[in-house]
Motif scaffolding. Structure first.
Motif, PDB file in Angstrom:
ATOM      1  N   GLY B 246       0.828  -1.168   0.107  1.00 59.10           N
ATOM      2  CA  GLY B 246      -0.119   0.063   0.104  1.00 59.10           C
ATOM      3  C   GLY B 246       1.087   1.216  -0.002  1.00 59.10           C
ATOM      4  N   THR B 249      -1.648   7.851  -0.231  1.00 60.88           N
ATOM      5  CA  THR B 249      -2.473   8.702  -1.480  1.00 60.88           C
ATOM      6  C   THR B 249      -3.328   9.774  -0.673  1.00 60.88           C
ATOM      7  OG1 THR B 249      -4.499   7.292  -1.654  1.00 60.88           O
ATOM      8  CG2 THR B 249      -2.271   6.678  -2.975  1.00 60.88           C
ATOM      9  N   GLU B 251      -6.579   9.266  -0.641  1.00 63.78           N
ATOM     10  CA  GLU B 251      -7.765   8.682  -0.047  1.00 63.78           C
ATOM     11  C   GLU B 251      -7.579   8.093   1.032  1.00 63.78           C
ATOM     12  OE1 GLU B 251     -10.857   7.549  -1.630  1.00 63.78           O
ATOM     13  OE2 GLU B 251     -10.956   7.582   0.330  1.00 63.78           O
ATOM     14  N   THR B 254      -9.337   3.512   3.175  1.00 60.69           N
ATOM     15  CA  THR B 254      -8.339   2.614   3.783  1.00 60.69           C
ATOM     16  C   THR B 254      -6.948   3.143   4.072  1.00 60.69           C
ATOM     17  OG1 THR B 254      -7.568   2.567   1.168  1.00 60.69           O
ATOM     18  CG2 THR B 254      -8.985   0.857   1.877  1.00 60.69           C
ATOM     19  N   TYR B 256      -3.897   2.635   3.561  1.00 58.47           N
ATOM     20  CA  TYR B 256      -2.861   2.981   2.372  1.00 58.47           C
ATOM     21  C   TYR B 256      -3.828   2.360   1.167  1.00 58.47           C
ATOM     22  CZ  TYR B 256       0.772   3.450   5.688  1.00 58.47           C
ATOM     23  OH  TYR B 256       1.426   3.990   6.787  1.00 58.47           O
ATOM     24  N   THR B 257      -3.371   2.922   0.110  1.00 52.83           N
ATOM     25  CA  THR B 257      -4.005   2.478  -1.237  1.00 52.83           C
ATOM     26  C   THR B 257      -3.147   1.473  -1.810  1.00 52.83           C
ATOM     27  OG1 THR B 257      -4.777   4.697  -1.576  1.00 52.83           O
ATOM     28  CG2 THR B 257      -4.658   3.238  -3.426  1.00 52.83           C
ATOM     29  N   ASP B 259      -1.559  -1.055  -4.283  1.00 51.65           N
ATOM     30  CA  ASP B 259      -1.303  -0.682  -5.640  1.00 51.65           C
ATOM     31  C   ASP B 259      -0.880  -2.105  -6.228  1.00 51.65           C
ATOM     32  OD1 ASP B 259      -0.441   0.414  -7.955  1.00 51.65           O
ATOM     33  OD2 ASP B 259       1.384   1.363  -7.106  1.00 51.65           O
TER      34      ASP B 259
ATOM     35  N   SER D 221     -12.296  11.230  -3.769  1.00 49.88           N
ATOM     36  CA  SER D 221     -12.496  10.271  -2.732  1.00 49.88           C
ATOM     37  C   SER D 221     -13.593   9.266  -2.749  1.00 49.88           C
ATOM     38  CB  SER D 221     -12.223  10.904  -1.335  1.00 49.88           C
ATOM     39  OG  SER D 221     -13.748  11.461  -1.291  1.00 49.88           O
ATOM     40  N   THR D 249      -1.712   9.539  -8.283  1.00 48.32           N
ATOM     41  CA  THR D 249      -0.641   9.351  -7.051  1.00 48.32           C
ATOM     42  C   THR D 249       0.519   9.677  -7.465  1.00 48.32           C
ATOM     43  OG1 THR D 249      -0.072   6.907  -7.518  1.00 48.32           O
ATOM     44  CG2 THR D 249      -1.956   7.420  -6.247  1.00 48.32           C
ATOM     45  N   ASP D 259      -7.285   1.715  -7.766  1.00 47.77           N
ATOM     46  CA  ASP D 259      -7.441   1.524  -6.134  1.00 47.77           C
ATOM     47  C   ASP D 259      -8.760   0.507  -5.982  1.00 47.77           C
ATOM     48  OD1 ASP D 259      -7.975   2.058  -3.451  1.00 47.77           O
ATOM     49  OD2 ASP D 259      -8.610   3.954  -3.751  1.00 47.77           O
ATOM     50  N   ALA D 262     -10.715   0.675  -2.750  1.00 45.84           N
ATOM     51  CA  ALA D 262     -12.041   1.276  -3.079  1.00 45.84           C
ATOM     52  C   ALA D 262     -13.168   0.628  -3.037  1.00 45.84           C
ATOM     53  CB  ALA D 262     -11.795   2.689  -3.821  1.00 45.84           C
TER      54      ALA D 262
END
Lengths: 346, 346, 346, 346
Positions: B246, B249, B251, B254, B256-257, B259, D221, D249, D259, D262
């Protein structure tokens, strides 16, 4: 939630949380030795929690069934918070000051490359009114195939340059095994951006008898930076200078995105001095002056800038180093803003 | 630019660059011992540079007057690049494999808290088919007021759990002064996300005789992660497992995002195995299974997951740990995707 | 790549690319009507491409087999580039100027709420030395449950306020169906951050006979902002003011991260004036002054600031609006930096 | 805070807030017609606020003197929240479904370029089992010098392709002046990533009688995406498909960072179906399959993918389009994961 005890944190239960789930949270809190008060009604249930902050920090409340939000009321840092210490901290290093009306102008080469380069730079920045000398002995480099710094040998060169010019010396500590040598050789111990959350190193310098210049990491939040400073302060060393040097964002036009808003926030949240490193954020020489001026105008307590007698031959970060020959002009332009801000070069 | 030597990098001069500036760059390159060929015309001037890559890396070309872009043609990493080693590396740890068709299922508690918690977890994950045991002895925590890990004592507990269950043990090394103990006690040395660019530590484990699990930092790019691996490989240790966990970002839904696109890119760029840590990216238990399944489906070579007998009482990262009692079900759901991908739990 | 024609772009083939793949790229380029020159050797093959830039932009070169990198040599924007128009553009709006030594001080309420609020604000900012009046008629709001602006009615109020005070009026255009009304009623047409890449709207205002204030979107890069300006300029309207107002990053201590480095870069890349909106970046009143000062010091050509007679009763963005009663003091503090920068309030 | 009414939001006063400041907030709340209950004690003062949510949204509480935090207890969205509609919404478009166990496989060219290209693609994706046809008539392009789409003419071609193959058609609406034509010609109206917060357009499609495919913007977001959907739902149209397509990012190895966390969050927060666009996130063809598989495994309700008979000649996004000839194989690989997830292609 009565008036005789306001909460350290609030737990907001989800709309679908059952009474059993709320009870379960309350029981767990009581077992842990903290007080809980429940407010239930239409819409949502909120639990106010009163108890020892450090104890609360150990409970994984977000993971309890039915919990939607955990809202800390108190800030997670204490020693570095302005709430407790309203007056700004002024850090004095061998007679040079940073904080309140004293603006620190720290300059020097990215890396100590050899004796003459460092001495020449030190003389030039001293003549131009710099208040401290910076220089890297150990260089954290992205590539293993690039110059990694002179190491311990550089510490002696820096010491000599500092002694000759009378400038206090700032250099980075990377290895906990070098604490003793670096503390002895330098006047301010720098913790670099990549070690901003190296908690081990933070604790070590928290036990050192020299001020610490703590750089913000490229993905460290303002709150995390203050928590990193708290690691240092918790060990007894409250002589901490915070340093914004750019965060990592989607924008690639500059190497990092200098976050001057963070400086303005930090000046409110903490009593510690806050300085700015425009060189690393910019990554290119021609942006250093505008960013340095902006740093002064946003209210920073100092700047730390890279300069080199021959940037084209620099072994690291050449593109962003200002030629030593132009440093006096640079310092003059920065000083003009320092003056308007009602400060003086410390 | 003739056909008898293609460049290591290209220097594109700005539209307003003068012939003198171009000449100056060429002279500097020649002085540095590399070859330069100039192509000038309408629009722009391009200089092709042929020479030793490591030498080129030391020149601050971006800062030379008139230079607009420096375009590296060759990747900055070599040993870890798939270009040089087309076959995937399979890492074997005491008979368990990660890489190619072998999928690694690494599980265990966030922190080693006490002997029974670790043993109980180890037995449960072994029974459910995990291939390695993870557990933290030293915990990098944002706050100095939270549990920092059991330290060296935890290494013995992990060793016992590993021996009893036959699972190889993965644990994090944070302090260069602990290299010897950690290398001796563990089967795989983890370098945590916050130390992803702690080049000092990377060089240390590069000299160790145990495989390294290298986590990507929250603001480390794919290229920088490969450069970090290159630090390890350059010292002689090419037993490296990369781990996406992660990135940071904007967002906040969560922690972390995660990736997963980076995993797909890494699988093309390097021969090293790439695994995913869904627990830290998610920050909440209910997202761990979907992210774990997605990790398998994107082509990862394994996952590393946190599990705890009683997550509500965990001393660290409780909200994201899966209850040990649910781990077998979790493993079964992950395995179903592993199978469709033509792999087997290694 | 000969000296009689330097490339518009370079195509770098991957290390594993075959001669057939290179030939295929060259054939495709020739079919498309552009010239290609190949340089092959050890390490890598590079193709220099010479041809019409707009034609090249249509070719999906990155997707051709074997291609590793496509490196544009020329910037993708032309009309807004400083390369072509070295002298800074000064925009004159009813006698008030922005650009070069003229600093624009644009102020007014976030939203036009009712006649008296707008008139009162206009009088206050005019008295304090503002050079233009801002005010929102249509408000893009994240939530459908909040105030969406007075709409067309607000345009009349703004017109009246502008006429009474003599201040040129800036207001946002959101709907292409309102172009005529907004162009008629206002002096400067604002394109808001969320419409920064609404190419439809950009083309519309490119055909309008009024200057355009183009805000950078929260995830728009510097290059994309210049491309958005190019959309406007391409239609014939080169009266464009660019505006930095904060980008979205991981940091939540401020609403957006004000990217003053981007301002410094824009001042080099384009001849257009560049201003800063500190209010939206900060999201809180107490950060507006430090960020405004920093904006001046970094070299911006103006600022645009929100002010309201009673911010606590504002229907939008109350927390960040400066009370009108404090605006004169604010303007004085900003002016002190404007002066040091050798500029005057235009 | 009593048990007969829990708050819609909590106001946390700063540690230094005075009793007068707390009183002032309470008076303002009462004037605004909402209830406020104060809990004061050591540490902090918390005000619980009970009242109409829409009314509360208009008050700039963060800006009141002494206020430290405003904590919303209720989510800002209602109609799209799973809390109110626990059962998943299944969207039926001319007999094809998306949601619950029905997985949508939407495919087609990036842009409608000419009749044959579109028909050929439509036939290929229909034969391979796609459930809907996508195709762009109006293209939002970063550069004004690139192909901007065929416009209204493309709508007829799409209609013909849809009729011939029996596939429902998805196309993007960009201009509020085209609502009527697009609604008439298409089966699903797409709102593109750059218009994700174009509230004007959202309200327009909220009044349309066709389902809406709402893409997340690159800096939108999860909560803002749900608010954008709320704009549509508020006007009466609850047939909304959400689409994750990558966020912006710092990482440049992929065009955007997909993401998938998300998606997992959205599946919990809303009853609306959530699909994934792997093509735009990847920006390169070879990453589309791994990301598509990961999207299925994370629990998405569908994917939308770009394919072209001759990607090398595509007028937009050629590098990421899958050749039509390889689409059947692609669909088969995706289907294998769909099946393991207990779903079927809808």
């Amino acid at each position: 939630m009565a008036t005789n005890g306001s909460p350290e944190l609030l737990i907001v239960m989800g709309a679908a949380a059952t009474a059993e789930q709320t009870d379960h949270v309350v029981v767990r809190l009581q077992e842990a030795g903290v007080h809980a008060r429940v407010a239930t009604g239409r819409g949502a249930t909120v639990i106010g929690v009163i108890g020892d902050r450090e104890l609360l920090a150990t409970l994984p409340l977000e993971g309890y069934p039915g919990v939607d939000q955990v809202v800390p009321i108190l800030k997670p840092y204490k020693l570095v918070a302005r709430e407790l210490v309203p007056d700004p901290t002024v850090i004095d290093v061998r007679g040079r000051q940073i904080g309140e009306s004293a603006f620190g102008l720290i300059a020097g080469p990215c890396s100590v490359e050899y004796r003459e380069q460092t001495l020449e730079t030190a003389r030039a920045v001293a003549a131009a009114g710099a208040t401290m000398l910076r220089g890297g002995a150990f260089k954290p480099r992205t590539s293993p195939y690039t110059f990694q710094g002179l190491g311990l040998e550089a510490l002696e060169i820096l010491r000599e340059a500092g002694d000759e010019t009378g400038l206090p010396v700032v250099t980075e500590l990377m290895d906990p095994r070098h604490v003793e040598q670096v503390v002895e050789a330098t006047d301010v111990i720098q913790i670099g951006a990549r070690n901003s959350q190296n908690f081990l190193l933070l604790s070590e310098v928290g036990r050192a008898a020299k001020p610490v210049l703590l750089k913000r990491g490229p993905s460290t939040s303002v709150e995390e930076l203050l928590m990193a400073a708290e690691y240092v302060a918790k060990e007894g060393n409250e002589q901490i200078i915070l340093c914004e040097r750019g965060i990592r964002t989607f924008e690639t036009a500059t190497r990092y995105t200098l976050d001057l808003g963070a400086v303005a926030v930090l000046k409110q949240e903490t009593h510690l001095p806050v300085i700015v490193d425009p060189s690393h954020a910019a990554g290119r020489r021609d942006l250093v002056l505008p960013l340095a001026r902006a740093a002064v105008a946003v209210g920073a307590d100092g700047i730390i800038v890279e300069t080199h007698p021959q940037p084209e031959q620099a072994l690291s970060d050449g593109p962003q180093q200002i030629p030593t020959s132009e440093f006096a002009q640079f310092a003059a332009e920065v000083s003009a803003i320092v003056e308007v801000m009602g400060k003086h070069i410390g």
